[in-house]
Motif scaffolding. Structure first.
Motif, PDB file in Angstrom:
ATOM      1  N   LYS A 190       7.635 -31.969  -0.754  1.00 36.60           N
ATOM      2  CA  LYS A 190       7.985 -33.131  -1.559  1.00 36.60           C
ATOM      3  C   LYS A 190       9.030 -34.143  -0.644  1.00 36.60           C
ATOM      4  O   LYS A 190       9.561 -34.938  -1.407  1.00 36.60           O
ATOM      5  N   GLU A 191       8.944 -34.010   0.476  1.00 33.07           N
ATOM      6  CA  GLU A 191      10.045 -34.777   1.323  1.00 33.07           C
ATOM      7  C   GLU A 191       9.056 -36.104   1.680  1.00 33.07           C
ATOM      8  O   GLU A 191       8.215 -36.084   1.656  1.00 33.07           O
ATOM      9  N   HIS A 192      10.044 -37.032   1.729  1.00 29.65           N
ATOM     10  CA  HIS A 192       9.448 -38.513   2.358  1.00 29.65           C
ATOM     11  C   HIS A 192       8.608 -38.465   3.478  1.00 29.65           C
ATOM     12  O   HIS A 192       8.569 -37.386   4.370  1.00 29.65           O
ATOM     13  N   LYS A 193       7.557 -39.020   3.506  1.00 30.06           N
ATOM     14  CA  LYS A 193       6.348 -38.571   4.621  1.00 30.06           C
ATOM     15  C   LYS A 193       6.700 -39.072   5.781  1.00 30.06           C
ATOM     16  O   LYS A 193       6.047 -38.705   6.814  1.00 30.06           O
ATOM     17  N   THR A 194       7.611 -39.817   6.004  1.00 33.52           N
ATOM     18  CA  THR A 194       7.952 -40.351   7.266  1.00 33.52           C
ATOM     19  C   THR A 194       9.282 -39.391   7.861  1.00 33.52           C
ATOM     20  O   THR A 194       9.751 -39.624   9.047  1.00 33.52           O
ATOM     21  N   THR A 195       9.508 -38.413   7.275  1.00 29.49           N
ATOM     22  CA  THR A 195      10.947 -37.448   7.476  1.00 29.49           C
ATOM     23  C   THR A 195      10.303 -36.374   8.181  1.00 29.49           C
ATOM     24  O   THR A 195       9.241 -35.450   7.686  1.00 29.49           O
ATOM     25  N   THR A 196      10.871 -35.889   9.414  1.00 37.43           N
ATOM     26  CA  THR A 196      10.599 -34.580  10.066  1.00 37.43           C
ATOM     27  C   THR A 196      11.383 -33.379   9.335  1.00 37.43           C
ATOM     28  O   THR A 196      12.596 -33.734   9.248  1.00 37.43           O
ATOM     29  N   VAL A 197      10.958 -32.525   8.972  1.00 38.03           N
ATOM     30  CA  VAL A 197      11.474 -31.373   8.566  1.00 38.03           C
ATOM     31  C   VAL A 197      11.284 -30.001   9.677  1.00 38.03           C
ATOM     32  O   VAL A 197      10.064 -29.568   9.856  1.00 38.03           O
ATOM     33  N   ILE A 198      12.580 -29.620   9.792  1.00 34.40           N
ATOM     34  CA  ILE A 198      12.384 -28.452  10.789  1.00 34.40           C
ATOM     35  C   ILE A 198      13.046 -27.164  10.018  1.00 34.40           C
ATOM     36  O   ILE A 198      14.215 -27.385   9.659  1.00 34.40           O
ATOM     37  N   VAL A 199      12.489 -26.210   9.989  1.00 31.46           N
ATOM     38  CA  VAL A 199      12.659 -24.896   9.224  1.00 31.46           C
ATOM     39  C   VAL A 199      12.874 -23.847  10.296  1.00 31.46           C
ATOM     40  O   VAL A 199      12.053 -23.603  11.177  1.00 31.46           O
ATOM     41  N   HIS A 200      14.053 -23.336  10.348  1.00 28.37           N
ATOM     42  CA  HIS A 200      14.596 -22.132  10.861  1.00 28.37           C
ATOM     43  C   HIS A 200      14.416 -20.819  10.130  1.00 28.37           C
ATOM     44  O   HIS A 200      14.888 -20.568   9.209  1.00 28.37           O
TER      45      HIS A 200
ATOM     46  N   PHE B 164      17.143 -30.761   8.611  1.00 27.32           N
ATOM     47  CA  PHE B 164      17.093 -29.279   9.210  1.00 27.32           C
ATOM     48  C   PHE B 164      17.298 -28.195   8.176  1.00 27.32           C
ATOM     49  O   PHE B 164      18.238 -28.367   7.389  1.00 27.32           O
ATOM     50  N   CYS B 165      16.589 -27.101   7.946  1.00 27.51           N
ATOM     51  CA  CYS B 165      16.573 -26.308   6.951  1.00 27.51           C
ATOM     52  C   CYS B 165      16.777 -24.735   7.772  1.00 27.51           C
ATOM     53  O   CYS B 165      15.945 -24.416   8.638  1.00 27.51           O
ATOM     54  N   LYS B 166      17.111 -23.814   6.831  1.00 28.52           N
ATOM     55  CA  LYS B 166      17.131 -22.280   7.279  1.00 28.52           C
ATOM     56  C   LYS B 166      16.947 -21.624   6.330  1.00 28.52           C
ATOM     57  O   LYS B 166      17.253 -21.854   5.112  1.00 28.52           O
TER      58      LYS B 166
ATOM     59  N   SER C 111      11.960 -18.091  14.527  1.00 30.43           N
ATOM     60  CA  SER C 111      10.931 -18.796  14.652  1.00 30.43           C
ATOM     61  C   SER C 111      11.447 -20.358  14.384  1.00 30.43           C
ATOM     62  O   SER C 111      12.225 -20.218  13.148  1.00 30.43           O
ATOM     63  N   LEU C 112      10.713 -21.362  14.629  1.00 34.01           N
ATOM     64  CA  LEU C 112      11.006 -22.757  14.224  1.00 34.01           C
ATOM     65  C   LEU C 112       9.546 -23.132  13.809  1.00 34.01           C
ATOM     66  O   LEU C 112       8.714 -23.302  14.540  1.00 34.01           O
ATOM     67  N   LEU C 113       9.828 -23.802  12.408  1.00 34.84           N
ATOM     68  CA  LEU C 113       8.467 -24.518  11.951  1.00 34.84           C
ATOM     69  C   LEU C 113       8.787 -25.975  11.796  1.00 34.84           C
ATOM     70  O   LEU C 113       9.910 -26.403  11.314  1.00 34.84           O
ATOM     71  N   VAL C 114       7.778 -26.970  12.466  1.00 33.84           N
ATOM     72  CA  VAL C 114       8.082 -28.235  12.096  1.00 33.84           C
ATOM     73  C   VAL C 114       7.184 -29.041  11.401  1.00 33.84           C
ATOM     74  O   VAL C 114       5.929 -28.815  11.594  1.00 33.84           O
ATOM     75  N   TYR C 115       7.557 -29.876  10.365  1.00 32.47           N
ATOM     76  CA  TYR C 115       6.489 -30.629   9.469  1.00 32.47           C
ATOM     77  C   TYR C 115       6.744 -31.895   9.291  1.00 32.47           C
ATOM     78  O   TYR C 115       8.106 -32.444   9.563  1.00 32.47           O
ATOM     79  N   LYS C 116       5.882 -32.728   8.898  1.00 28.70           N
ATOM     80  CA  LYS C 116       5.965 -34.205   8.740  1.00 28.70           C
ATOM     81  C   LYS C 116       4.817 -34.398   7.608  1.00 28.70           C
ATOM     82  O   LYS C 116       3.740 -33.856   8.000  1.00 28.70           O
TER      83      LYS C 116
END
Length: 248
Positions: A132-142, A170-172, A191-196
């Motif tokens: 549900k985040e903005h389509k231009t936003t990079t989301v990095i989950v730890h 940035f999320c954890k 682990s790091l997962l990166v989404y956009k």
């Protein structure tokens, strides 16, 4: 005789050669000010004053001594007003440039801002943060667990990077809180997962193995930049012009 010749040469070359030295530069500015002003917008007295200011070698007769003194006193006030106006123009120009830089910076920095490491409590929040985040936003989950080597250091590093890259989310989340803990055993953490735009861009398991025994935010930043996962670093905040130095 020689003095008259020098005076004649000085008068012949006046207005033809560029003045040098501090006084010469001021005289050149006076001439430029006279030429650049709209002739219809200046009163005759001011035009005459500027003309006299741009010709400092003009001679006066003894009979004109009193007139000359009165004129010079008036000229000093008028000259001050003109120079003061020029200083105000320069100050306005600097403020205009700063405003243009601010507008450009805002246009380039569109999208939501974060600036902190967000703690996700469960799998539902994990899905919302990604989908549900903005389509231009990079989301990095730890994905981490307490007591696993490298997890605490990575959380500290991501906290620093979140402040430096506020357009990146940035999320954890603890592996046990994802609802898929069996897929994230301690062997693959941290682990790091990166989404956009809801799509998985990169997946790094046991990411701490990419660093030395001790690592910091700069090491994680360099690693993410190597894969092109971070945007350009944010520009420093621009002032409002109140701390602008005086124009001299």
């Amino acid at each position: 005789m020689e003095e008259n010749a020098n005076t004649s040469l000085e008068e012949d070359f006046e207005g033809q050669a560029t003045h040098t030295g501090p006084k010469g530069v001021i005289n050149d500015w006076r001439k430029f000010k006279l030429e650049s002003e709209d002739g219809d917008s200046l009163p005759l007295s001011k035009k005459e004053m500027l003309r006299q200011m741009s010709s400092p070698h003009r001679s006066f007769s003894r009979d004109d001594k009193d007139t000359r003194e009165r004129f010079c006193r008036k000229m000093s006030m008028q000259e001050y007003e003109l120079i003061h106006a020029a200083q105000e123009d320069e100050s306005c120009l600097q403020q205009y440039r700063k405003r243009c830089m601010q507008d450009m910076h805002q246009r380039l920095s569109f999208g939501p801002k974060f600036g902190f490491l967000c703690e996700l409590q469960n799998g539902e929040q994990f899905l919302e943060a990604v989908e549900k985040e903005h389509k231009t936003t990079t989301v990095i989950v730890h994905i981490y667990e307490d007591g696993v080597k490298g997890c605490e250091a990575l959380n500290s590093s991501l906290t620093c990077l979140a402040a430096e890259y506020p357009t990146v989310k940035f999320c954890k989340i603890k592996a046990s809180s994802t609802g898929a803990g069996d897929r994230f055993s301690s062997n693959v953490l941290p682990s790091l997962l990166v989404y956009k735009a809801g799509e998985l861009l990169s997946n790094f398991i046991s990411v701490s193995e990419q660093f030395n025994e001790e690592f910091f935010a700069v090491d994680v930043e360099a690693f993410l930049n190597e894969y092109g996962l971070l945007p350009e670093r944010e520009l420093p905040a621009l002032g409002n012009g109140t701390d602008e130095p005086d124009v001299e």
